[in-house]
Design a protein around this motif. Structure first.
Motif, PDB file in Angstrom:
ATOM      1  N   ILE A 167       0.823  -1.214   0.000  1.00  0.00           N
ATOM      2  CA  ILE A 167       0.000   0.000   0.000  1.00  0.00           C
ATOM      3  C   ILE A 167       0.858   1.265   0.000  1.00  0.00           C
ATOM      4  O   ILE A 167       0.675   2.156  -0.832  1.00  0.00           O
ATOM      5  N   ALA A 168       1.802   1.348   0.926  1.00  0.00           N
ATOM      6  CA  ALA A 168       2.593   2.581   1.051  1.00  0.00           C
ATOM      7  C   ALA A 168       3.359   2.883  -0.231  1.00  0.00           C
ATOM      8  O   ALA A 168       3.379   4.028  -0.713  1.00  0.00           O
ATOM      9  N   ASP A 169       3.965   1.869  -0.807  1.00  0.00           N
ATOM     10  CA  ASP A 169       4.751   2.063  -2.029  1.00  0.00           C
ATOM     11  C   ASP A 169       3.849   2.462  -3.196  1.00  0.00           C
ATOM     12  O   ASP A 169       4.190   3.345  -3.990  1.00  0.00           O
ATOM     13  N   THR A 170       2.679   1.821  -3.286  1.00  0.00           N
ATOM     14  CA  THR A 170       1.744   2.137  -4.367  1.00  0.00           C
ATOM     15  C   THR A 170       1.215   3.558  -4.241  1.00  0.00           C
ATOM     16  O   THR A 170       1.165   4.307  -5.227  1.00  0.00           O
ATOM     17  N   VAL A 171       0.825   3.949  -3.040  1.00  0.00           N
ATOM     18  CA  VAL A 171       0.306   5.301  -2.822  1.00  0.00           C
ATOM     19  C   VAL A 171       1.376   6.340  -3.152  1.00  0.00           C
ATOM     20  O   VAL A 171       1.108   7.338  -3.832  1.00  0.00           O
ATOM     21  N   GLY A 172       2.597   6.120  -2.700  1.00  0.00           N
ATOM     22  CA  GLY A 172       3.675   7.063  -2.972  1.00  0.00           C
ATOM     23  C   GLY A 172       3.926   7.242  -4.454  1.00  0.00           C
ATOM     24  O   GLY A 172       4.088   8.365  -4.943  1.00  0.00           O
ATOM     25  N   ALA A 173       3.942   6.122  -5.183  1.00  0.00           N
ATOM     26  CA  ALA A 173       4.206   6.199  -6.623  1.00  0.00           C
ATOM     27  C   ALA A 173       3.067   6.882  -7.363  1.00  0.00           C
ATOM     28  O   ALA A 173       3.299   7.763  -8.204  1.00  0.00           O
ATOM     29  N   LEU A 174       1.815   6.513  -7.064  1.00  0.00           N
ATOM     30  CA  LEU A 174       0.676   7.088  -7.775  1.00  0.00           C
ATOM     31  C   LEU A 174       0.509   8.569  -7.462  1.00  0.00           C
ATOM     32  O   LEU A 174       0.274   9.380  -8.360  1.00  0.00           O
ATOM     33  N   ARG A 175       0.614   8.930  -6.199  1.00  0.00           N
ATOM     34  CA  ARG A 175       0.503  10.354  -5.833  1.00  0.00           C
ATOM     35  C   ARG A 175       1.632  11.153  -6.469  1.00  0.00           C
ATOM     36  O   ARG A 175       1.422  12.268  -6.974  1.00  0.00           O
ATOM     37  N   GLY A 176       2.846  10.606  -6.443  1.00  0.00           N
ATOM     38  CA  GLY A 176       3.969  11.308  -7.025  1.00  0.00           C
ATOM     39  C   GLY A 176       3.773  11.585  -8.501  1.00  0.00           C
ATOM     40  O   GLY A 176       4.016  12.699  -8.974  1.00  0.00           O
ATOM     41  N   MET A 177       3.293  10.596  -9.230  1.00  0.00           N
ATOM     42  CA  MET A 177       3.081  10.794 -10.663  1.00  0.00           C
ATOM     43  C   MET A 177       1.980  11.807 -10.931  1.00  0.00           C
ATOM     44  O   MET A 177       2.101  12.655 -11.824  1.00  0.00           O
ATOM     45  N   LEU A 178       0.886  11.737 -10.169  1.00  0.00           N
ATOM     46  CA  LEU A 178      -0.206  12.687 -10.389  1.00  0.00           C
ATOM     47  C   LEU A 178       0.221  14.105 -10.033  1.00  0.00           C
ATOM     48  O   LEU A 178      -0.181  15.071 -10.694  1.00  0.00           O
ATOM     49  N   GLU A 179       1.030  14.270  -8.994  1.00  0.00           N
ATOM     50  CA  GLU A 179       1.502  15.597  -8.645  1.00  0.00           C
ATOM     51  C   GLU A 179       2.385  16.180  -9.741  1.00  0.00           C
ATOM     52  O   GLU A 179       2.348  17.369 -10.036  1.00  0.00           O
ATOM     53  N   VAL A 180       3.180  15.323 -10.385  1.00  0.00           N
ATOM     54  CA  VAL A 180       3.982  15.793 -11.507  1.00  0.00           C
ATOM     55  C   VAL A 180       3.097  16.174 -12.679  1.00  0.00           C
ATOM     56  O   VAL A 180       3.274  17.215 -13.315  1.00  0.00           O
ATOM     57  N   VAL A 181       2.105  15.337 -12.991  1.00  0.00           N
ATOM     58  CA  VAL A 181       1.180  15.627 -14.095  1.00  0.00           C
ATOM     59  C   VAL A 181       0.474  16.955 -13.872  1.00  0.00           C
ATOM     60  O   VAL A 181       0.306  17.768 -14.797  1.00  0.00           O
ATOM     61  N   LEU A 182       0.058  17.208 -12.631  1.00  0.00           N
ATOM     62  CA  LEU A 182      -0.682  18.424 -12.319  1.00  0.00           C
ATOM     63  C   LEU A 182       0.222  19.619 -12.070  1.00  0.00           C
ATOM     64  O   LEU A 182      -0.262  20.729 -11.841  1.00  0.00           O
ATOM     65  N   GLY A 183       1.550  19.405 -12.113  1.00  0.00           N
ATOM     66  CA  GLY A 183       2.467  20.512 -11.883  1.00  0.00           C
ATOM     67  C   GLY A 183       2.515  20.933 -10.440  1.00  0.00           C
ATOM     68  O   GLY A 183       2.853  22.063 -10.133  1.00  0.00           O
ATOM     69  N   HIS A 184       2.146  20.029  -9.513  1.00  0.00           N
ATOM     70  CA  HIS A 184       2.133  20.365  -8.083  1.00  0.00           C
ATOM     71  C   HIS A 184       3.562  20.461  -7.581  1.00  0.00           C
ATOM     72  O   HIS A 184       4.325  19.510  -7.639  1.00  0.00           O
ATOM     73  N   ASP A 185       3.936  21.606  -7.077  1.00  0.00           N
ATOM     74  CA  ASP A 185       5.315  21.894  -6.706  1.00  0.00           C
ATOM     75  C   ASP A 185       5.580  21.543  -5.246  1.00  0.00           C
ATOM     76  O   ASP A 185       5.003  22.142  -4.358  1.00  0.00           O
ATOM     77  N   ALA A 186       6.438  20.594  -5.036  1.00  0.00           N
ATOM     78  CA  ALA A 186       6.859  20.278  -3.666  1.00  0.00           C
ATOM     79  C   ALA A 186       7.865  21.318  -3.190  1.00  0.00           C
ATOM     80  O   ALA A 186       8.518  21.985  -3.971  1.00  0.00           O
ATOM     81  N   ASP A 187       8.020  21.490  -1.890  1.00  0.00           N
ATOM     82  CA  ASP A 187       8.929  22.495  -1.344  1.00  0.00           C
ATOM     83  C   ASP A 187      10.389  22.109  -1.555  1.00  0.00           C
ATOM     84  O   ASP A 187      11.263  22.950  -1.632  1.00  0.00           O
ATOM     85  N   ALA A 188      10.642  20.823  -1.622  1.00  0.00           N
ATOM     86  CA  ALA A 188      12.017  20.384  -1.816  1.00  0.00           C
ATOM     87  C   ALA A 188      12.017  19.125  -2.656  1.00  0.00           C
ATOM     88  O   ALA A 188      11.070  18.344  -2.617  1.00  0.00           O
ATOM     89  N   PRO A 189      13.086  18.873  -3.419  1.00  0.00           N
ATOM     90  CA  PRO A 189      13.121  17.674  -4.255  1.00  0.00           C
ATOM     91  C   PRO A 189      13.371  16.434  -3.416  1.00  0.00           C
ATOM     92  O   PRO A 189      14.445  16.262  -2.863  1.00  0.00           O
TER      93      PRO A 189
END
Length: 322
Positions: free
Chosen positions: A185-207
């Motif tokens: 679960i944790a790995d899947t959620v991290g990967a899916l959220r990460g990809m969607l945030e990139v698609v949406l241009g969601h800017d994290a505070d740090a890389p």
């Protein structure tokens, strides 16, 4: 034996009388997913089944069915409000999505991303199967409301970054739905959220983590596709990512330098290949330098020798046998 996560909900029209299936499907979706109208022109009536997995920050819903149309109308937005982002991974069938004056034609393997707080219509031309990756817009994008898409997006599989995104998102979602292991679960959620945030241009505070990894992949793909464009520079890459120049350069620290350093490195490697290509023997060195965005042949020669320890002419002579 690895433990499996049970679906948080599931339903099928197979045990419902044909005349009641549309009403059943609408009622189920309204109570479990979001308010929808449903219709079909299939002679046998609607055949559909679904199951959902609640992973906390992400919800995965698999849907199978025959030809049908679902619509989220303005009146349903008022009576059944919900603010979420859907990434629909179409696994089987042909479909189209209409929202905000745009119509996206979808084929197996395509991924569409859209917000459900505005009307839309999603139609399937025949037998279909898809997985919806859902994130709560209020919780996930509260600090960046401008990142909620106003029109539907389709990941472009003609681009390397688009193929990588769609392929990985499809694989991650499908693997979990078919084998919903608790320890994944944790790995899947991290990967899916990460990809969607990139698609949406969601800017994290740090890389960091999945978001940074996918943003770096997206940047590298953008650079590869524009290496022959003399206007390509660090500012253009940062603009493509929707982040500051400083933030974009921090991503490339993982590659041992800045964006400008990476662009020059990749251009020199492309030029190195061209100079050793017999089919390009007649192309002058100056033309190759210009082809890969170098301001002058002299600048190209200096950078080439610094990188490879020989001049462009020496490399060509060795590679092509004089």
């Amino acid at each position: 034996m690895r433990k499996l996560l049970a679906p948080c909900s599931e339903a099928s029209t197979d045990q419902v009388p044909a005349c009641e299936r549309l009403a059943f499907w609408e009622a189920y979706n309204t109570s479990r997913v979001n308010g929808l109208r449903c219709s079909t022109h299939a002679e046998e009536g609607l055949h559909a089944s679904t199951r959902s997995f609640d992973l906390g920050d992400v919800r995965l819903t698999e849907i199978r069915g025959n030809q049908h149309v679902v619509e989220r109308t303005p009146d349903l937005l008022r009576t059944h409000p919900k603010n979420a982002i859907f990434a629909c991974v179409l696994l089987e069938g042909e479909a189209f999505l209409m929202q905000a004056g745009q119509c996206l034609a979808l084929a197996p393997g395509d991924v569409s991303v859209y917000a459900i707080d505005r009307p839309y219509l999603y139609a399937f031309a025949g037998p279909m199967r898809q997985i919806i990756v859902e994130i709560d817009a209020d919780a996930s994008l509260a600090a960046r409301p401008s990142r909620v898409p106003h029109t539907p997006l389709k990941l472009d599989r003609q681009l390397r970054s688009g193929r990588l995104m769609t392929g990985t998102l499809r694989r991650r979602a499908q693997e979990f739905v078919e084998q919903p292991h608790l320890d994944a679960i944790a790995d899947t959620v991290g990967a899916l959220r990460g990809m969607l945030e990139v698609v949406l241009g969601h800017d994290a505070d740090a890389p960091h983590g999945e978001v940074a990894a996918w943003r770096l992949t997206r940047a590298e793909s953008f650079i590869e596709e524009h290496l022959d464009d003399s206007r390509l520079d660090a500012v253009a890459v940062a603009a493509e990512l929707g982040v500051s120049l400083r933030h974009a350069n921090r991503l490339f620290a993982h590659r041992g330098g800045s964006i400008a350093h990476w662009i020059r490195k990749r251009r020199l490697e492309r030029a190195y290949g061209d100079l050793g290509n017999a089919r390009l023997r007649s192309l002058e060195i100056g033309a190759i330098a210009d082809r890969w965005g170098f301001a002058s042949q002299a600048h190209f020669a200096r950078a080439f020798k610094s990188r490879f320890g020989c001049t462009p002419s020496e490399h060509r002579q060795r590679a092509l046998g004089g």
